[in-house]
Structure formats: structure tokens, C-alpha cells
Design an enzyme around this catalytic site. Structure first.
Site, PDB file in Angstrom:
ATOM      1  N   SER A 158       0.833  -1.208   0.000  1.00 58.61           N
ATOM      2  CA  SER A 158       0.000   0.000   0.000  1.00 58.61           C
ATOM      3  C   SER A 158       0.858   1.244   0.000  1.00 58.61           C
ATOM      4  CB  SER A 158      -0.892   0.088   1.238  1.00 58.61           C
ATOM      5  OG  SER A 158      -1.072  -1.100   1.880  1.00 58.61           O
ATOM      6  N   HIS A 196      -2.169  -2.876  -6.617  1.00 60.73           N
ATOM      7  CA  HIS A 196      -2.693  -2.467  -5.314  1.00 60.73           C
ATOM      8  C   HIS A 196      -4.197  -2.694  -5.262  1.00 60.73           C
ATOM      9  CE1 HIS A 196      -3.490   0.872  -2.151  1.00 60.73           C
ATOM     10  NE2 HIS A 196      -3.270  -0.289  -1.575  1.00 60.73           N
ATOM     11  N   GLU A 207      -5.045  -0.392  -8.399  1.00 60.11           N
ATOM     12  CA  GLU A 207      -4.041   0.536  -8.918  1.00 60.11           C
ATOM     13  C   GLU A 207      -2.884  -0.294  -9.485  1.00 60.11           C
ATOM     14  OE1 GLU A 207      -4.802   4.362  -5.974  1.00 60.11           O
ATOM     15  OE2 GLU A 207      -3.300   2.894  -5.386  1.00 60.11           O
ATOM     16  N   ASN A 227      -4.428   6.933  -1.908  1.00 62.68           N
ATOM     17  CA  ASN A 227      -3.891   7.302  -0.599  1.00 62.68           C
ATOM     18  C   ASN A 227      -3.202   8.654  -0.605  1.00 62.68           C
ATOM     19  OD1 ASN A 227      -4.787   5.279   1.070  1.00 62.68           O
ATOM     20  ND2 ASN A 227      -3.142   3.891   0.478  1.00 62.68           N
TER      21      ASN A 227
HETATM   22  N1  LIG Z   1      -5.321  -4.864   4.822  1.00 62.73           N
HETATM   23  C1  LIG Z   1      -5.510  -3.869   3.952  1.00 62.73           C
HETATM   24  O1  LIG Z   1      -6.458  -3.078   4.059  1.00 62.73           O
HETATM   25  C2  LIG Z   1      -4.568  -3.708   2.786  1.00 62.73           C
HETATM   26  C3  LIG Z   1      -5.028  -3.064   1.627  1.00 62.73           C
HETATM   27  C4  LIG Z   1      -4.175  -2.952   0.524  1.00 62.73           C
HETATM   28  C5  LIG Z   1      -2.883  -3.449   0.610  1.00 62.73           C
HETATM   29  N2  LIG Z   1      -2.461  -4.059   1.763  1.00 62.73           N
HETATM   30  C6  LIG Z   1      -1.087  -4.603   1.783  1.00 62.73           C
HETATM   31  O2  LIG Z   1      -1.166  -5.997   1.546  1.00 62.73           O
HETATM   32  C7  LIG Z   1      -0.116  -6.670   2.265  1.00 62.73           C
HETATM   33  C8  LIG Z   1      -0.737  -7.722   3.180  1.00 62.73           C
HETATM   34  O3  LIG Z   1      -1.612  -7.097   4.095  1.00 62.73           O
HETATM   35  P1  LIG Z   1      -2.669  -7.926   4.948  1.00 62.73           P
HETATM   36  O4  LIG Z   1      -3.586  -6.943   5.567  1.00 62.73           O
HETATM   37  O5  LIG Z   1      -3.233  -9.031   4.123  1.00 62.73           O
HETATM   38  O6  LIG Z   1      -1.722  -8.547   6.091  1.00 62.73           O
HETATM   39  P2  LIG Z   1      -1.982  -9.814   7.038  1.00 62.73           P
HETATM   40  O7  LIG Z   1      -1.201  -9.575   8.259  1.00 62.73           O
HETATM   41  O8  LIG Z   1      -3.442 -10.114   7.137  1.00 62.73           O
HETATM   42  O9  LIG Z   1      -1.323 -11.036   6.229  1.00 62.73           O
HETATM   43  C9  LIG Z   1       0.048 -11.131   5.958  1.00 62.73           C
HETATM   44  C10 LIG Z   1       0.414 -12.610   5.813  1.00 62.73           C
HETATM   45  O10 LIG Z   1       1.734 -12.696   5.319  1.00 62.73           O
HETATM   46  C11 LIG Z   1       2.363 -13.793   5.944  1.00 62.73           C
HETATM   47  N3  LIG Z   1       3.816 -13.664   5.845  1.00 62.73           N
HETATM   48  C12 LIG Z   1       4.672 -12.959   6.635  1.00 62.73           C
HETATM   49  N4  LIG Z   1       5.933 -13.104   6.208  1.00 62.73           N
HETATM   50  C13 LIG Z   1       5.886 -13.898   5.118  1.00 62.73           C
HETATM   51  C14 LIG Z   1       6.871 -14.430   4.240  1.00 62.73           C
HETATM   52  N5  LIG Z   1       8.162 -14.156   4.401  1.00 62.73           N
HETATM   53  N6  LIG Z   1       6.468 -15.226   3.231  1.00 62.73           N
HETATM   54  C15 LIG Z   1       5.160 -15.520   3.072  1.00 62.73           C
HETATM   55  N7  LIG Z   1       4.183 -15.047   3.876  1.00 62.73           N
HETATM   56  C16 LIG Z   1       4.547 -14.257   4.884  1.00 62.73           C
HETATM   57  C17 LIG Z   1       1.832 -13.782   7.355  1.00 62.73           C
HETATM   58  O11 LIG Z   1       1.993 -15.054   7.985  1.00 62.73           O
HETATM   59  C18 LIG Z   1       0.377 -13.400   7.120  1.00 62.73           C
HETATM   60  O12 LIG Z   1      -0.446 -14.558   6.962  1.00 62.73           O
HETATM   61  C19 LIG Z   1       0.674  -5.574   2.973  1.00 62.73           C
HETATM   62  O13 LIG Z   1       1.763  -5.187   2.170  1.00 62.73           O
HETATM   63  C20 LIG Z   1      -0.347  -4.450   3.103  1.00 62.73           C
HETATM   64  O14 LIG Z   1       0.249  -3.188   3.209  1.00 62.73           O
HETATM   65  C21 LIG Z   1      -3.277  -4.217   2.836  1.00 62.73           C
END
Ligand SMILES: NC(=O)c1ccc[n+]([C@@H]2O[C@H](COP(=O)([O-])OP(=O)(O)OC[C@H]3O[C@@H](n4cnc5c(N)ncnc54)[C@H](O)[C@@H]3O)[C@@H](O)[C@H]2O)c1
Length: 388
Positions: free
Chosen positions: A128, A149, A161, A199
Site C-alpha cells: 500500500s 494495489h 491501482e 492514498n
Molecule cells: N489490509 C488492507 O487493508 C490492505 C489493503 C491494501 C494493501 N495491503 C497490503 O497488503 C499486504 C498484506 O496485508 P494484509 O492486511 O493481508 O496482512 P496480514 O497480516 O493479514 O497477512 C500477511 C500474511 O503474510 C504472511 N507472511 C509474513 N511473512 C511472510 C513471508 N516471508 N512469506 C510468506 N508469507 C509471509 C503472514 O503469515 C500473514 O499470513 C501488505 O503489504 C499491506 O500493506 C493491505
């Protein structure tokens, strides 16, 4: 007739909120999905979440109840776990990385993916806020690295995006764009710049609201009411409480720092204070409002006595025309086209109309500048100046 090409195999790294949502989308659209996570329990939780999501989708498709389970099972049959990044990269045509928001970690993941993937495989990150170029620098073939994104929840939110760096190959960008379009999403193109489109351009939506509260010009409820009246589903303070005061502050800080600390986007001291006090919004029971069992009961005590000296149309204009100013700046900086920014704010931030459509409706750029000057926002008015 030649046979239809098989749908691409999609690799997903990270089975959390976003990874599971993106996996669900790919499965819905007939792809095989290979999922990798460092935590086996996260894979199990992700699989459960995907099953539930597919069930909801099947019911929305109005499938015969008897057919729902078969449809869900059929789609889930396409989901496999990959024990390592190398195994995942070896068979995927496109990889979407949705692991934690940590640059060093993402660089390590991309290095491993790049080593094992076929030359044609597109490597996408769902970051993000991190720089896609900084992730791409870690690999031998940065031309296949791109940002995709997705917004949360990915199976519901239409906007994606598509973020290209100076080195992204146009063929890789086209393939990634065509893929998300085939998932019934709306792709918009963004440069790799802080906050991408939504954002960044939507920052004044919350920052300007906070400024008015800080200056004693408008109360929490007056701001939210003025914005709802304009056709938004929720006001800025309701939005911050829902997303999390800490999450909103982190985004505000990231974009402010990334753009070289422009005064107009300076994060608010009010939010810093709330975060320090642990008042993080809905999830902690208090932010700008107070919540009991998840239901809003009233304005938080700290803001209950706030005065409102501004009319609703002034409050609204300071916010929505502030967004318009940021939108013009983003176009001037080649972040995205005006049409994509309008689309992105409607689909990604629930704006009733986009900032350029609004500018048109308000009589054009000169009229909006004049209104901002009259509102005492000369700095924002200048953003709409002709920069040719
Ligand atoms: N949650 C949101 O609203 C949102 C929206 C857009 C983008 N994002 C982005 O998406 C990404 C994930 O966010 P999320 O909310 O799903 O997080 P989350 O914490 O729900 O999930 C992340 C997952 O990644 C796993 N993980 C950690 N290290 C790892 C590795 N080395 N290899 C493989 N898996 C690994 C964790 O075990 C976990 O299951 C981030 O970069 C975040 O910024 C999040």
C-alpha cells in the site's frame, strides 16, 4: 478452432486478509492458485476465509442452493499450497505478493521469486505504501516487477491501482492489467509515487477535517454531516475511526514524508495524541466517537464541546476542493491521468463524483481557485494554477 489458452496459474505469497481475498478472486475466475505463507496456520485460516467468500459469492450469483456447495468445492479444488517460494515461482505465470508491509522482507521475497520464476512470469506486489522501485531493485529482472494495489476487501472493491516503475516492461504491465480486468476489476494506472493515487489524492479528505477541528472551526459531527450531505457514505471522522486512527496516521505520515513534507499535508497533532492515548477508533472502543459493543454511542468526551463556526457548504468545500487541489498536483506530477484519478476516487474512496468531474461542475479550474481563495486556502488554490 484453436483451443482456448488455459487461464494463468496465479501464485500468491501471504495468506492473510489481502492474500486470501485475491486468491478468492482468482479462483472465482477459474484460475489455479498456488498459495505460500511462512505460517501453516495462516494457510488454514486463509483457506477457511476463501471458502466462506466463495460461498457468499455463489449465493450472490443466485445459484440453486443445492449447487452452491458443488460450485464452491469446484473452485476450491484449484487451490494448492506451495511449501517454498521457489516451488511457487516455478509454476506460477503471475505472482501477487501480499505478505507483511516491510521493505526488507518484500525485497527478500522478490529475490527468491526472481531466481526461480520463468522469464515471462510477472511479479506483483500488493504494497500500500512502499516504493515498488525499491522492491524491484532487489532483483535481476526488475522489468517484470509491478504493483497491483488491491483494496480491502479485495473480492468486493473494484479498484486496482496498477503501479509501474521507470523500469517496468510495458508487456508485463499490459498482461497484469488484462488479468485484473478479466477478474471484473477496474484497473487504473499509477506512477510509483507516495500513496499512489487514492492514498495520496484523498489525504485532504481527513487532513482538512482535522485542521478545522484543531482550529475550533467545526465539530466532529458538523464535518461528518456536511460530507454525508454531499453524498459520501461516511464523513472523515467516521472513516478514520473505521480504518483505525493509527492506520490513518501512518498513511498520512508516509505520504507527507514521501512527498518531502509539504505543509498542506502535515499530519495532525490531534491524531498523534489519540494514538498515544490508545484511542484508535472503533477497534479500541474510542476515537473521535465512542463505541459500545461495536456500536457508536456518542462523540468522544474530548471533542464533545467543539464549536462550529463554519457553514456546511464551507466545510464541504474546504474538504472536497482540497482533494481537487491534490488531484491537479498529481496530474502535474504525472502520477496518473485525470480520468483515472476520478475513477480511483469514486471506486476506491467512495466519492460521489471525482475531483475533475467536480471541478467541471463547479465552473472549471478558475472558479474553483477563486472559491479556494475566498475560503482562505491560497496554498491549495495555487495547486490549481497553470503550470505550463
Ligand atoms: N489490509 C488492507 O487493508 C490492505 C489493503 C491494501 C494493501 N495491503 C497490503 O497488503 C499486504 C498484506 O496485508 P494484509 O492486511 O493481508 O496482512 P496480514 O497480516 O493479514 O497477512 C500477511 C500474511 O503474510 C504472511 N507472511 C509474513 N511473512 C511472510 C513471508 N516471508 N512469506 C510468506 N508469507 C509471509 C503472514 O503469515 C500473514 O499470513 C501488505 O503489504 C499491506 O500493506 C493491505
Amino acid at each position: 478452432m484453436p483451443p482456448e489458452p488455459a487461464p494463468a496459474i496465479v501464485g500468491i505469497v501471504g495468506a492473510g486478509t489481502m492474500g486470501a481475498g485475491i486468491a478468492q478472486l482468482a479462483l472465482e475466475h477459474g484460475h489455479e492458485v498456488v498459495l505460500h505463507d511462512v505460517d501453516d496456520a495462516a494457510i488454514d485460516r486463509g483457506r477457511d476465509r476463501i471458502r466462506e467468500g466463495l460461498g457468499r459469492r455463489a449465493r450472490r450469483l443466485a445459484l440453486d442452493p443445492a449447487a452452491v456447495d458443488a460450485w464452491v468445492d469446484g473452485r476450491l479444488a484449484g487451490l494448492r499450497q506451495a511449501e517454498t517460494l521457489a516451488l511457487l515461482a516455478g509454476e506460477a505465470d503471475v505472482v501477487v505478493e501480499a505478505a507483511l508491509e516491510d521493505l526488507a522482507l518484500k525485497r527478500e521475497i522478490f529475490r527468491a521469486l526472481d531466481e526461480s520464476a520463468e522469464a515471462e512470469t510477472v511479479l506483483a506486489t500488493n504494497t500500500s505504501a512502499l516504493s515498488v522501485s525499491a522492491i524491484a531493485e532487489a532483483v535481476d529482472r526488475p522489468e517484470r516487477v509491478i504493483g497491483l494495489h488491491f483494496f480491502n476487501p479485495a473480492p468486493v472493491m473494484r479498484l486496482v491501482e496498477v503501479v509501474t516503475t521507470a523500469r517496468t516492461d510495458s508487456g508485463a504491465a499490459e498482461r497484469a492489467t488484462a488479468l485484473v480486468a478479466s477478474w471484473d476489476r477496474t484497473p487504473v494506472r499509477s506512477a510509483d509515487s507516495p500513496g499512489f493515487i487514492v492514498n495520496r489524492v484523498n489525504r485532504p479528505f481527513t487532513i482538512e477535517a482535522l485542521r478545522m477541528l484543531e482550529a475550533g472551526e467545526a465539530s466532529v459531527e458538523a464535518v461528518d454531516a456536511a460530507i454525508r450531505q454531499d453524498g459520501f457514505p461516511m464523513g472523515p471522522f467516521e472513516l478514520i475511526d473505521l480504518a483505525g486512527v493509527d492506520v490513518n496516521l501512518a498513511a498520512a505520515r508516509g505520504v507527507w514524508e514521501g512527498l518531502g513534507r509539504p505543509e498542506r499535508l502535515r499530519p495532525s497533532a490531534i491524531q498523534e495524541r489519540l494514538v498515544e492515548a490508545g484511542h484508535l477508533g472503533r477497534k479500541s472502543g474510542e476515537g473521535f466517537y465512542r463505541y459500545v459493543h461495536g456500536r457508536r454511542v456518542d462523540v468522544a468526551a474530548e471533542f464533545a464541546a467543539a464549536a462550529t463556526t463554519l457553514d456546511a457548504d464551507v466545510i464541504r468545500d474546504r474538504i472536497v476542493l482540497g482533494v481537487a487541489g491534490e488531484a491537479w498536483t498529481a496530474v502535474a506530477e504525472n502520477v496518473a491521468t485525470a480520468a483515472d484519478i476520478d475513477l480511483a476516487l469514486r471506486l476506491g474512496a467512495a466519492h460521489p463524483i471525482g475531483p475533475f468531474e467536480r471541478t467541471e461542475r463547479r465552473g472549471g479550474r478558475a472558479a474553483v481557485r477563486a472559491r479556494l481563495e475566498a475560503l482562505g486556502r491560497r496554498d491549495v488554490a495555487l495547486l490549481l494554477a497553470d503550470r505550463q
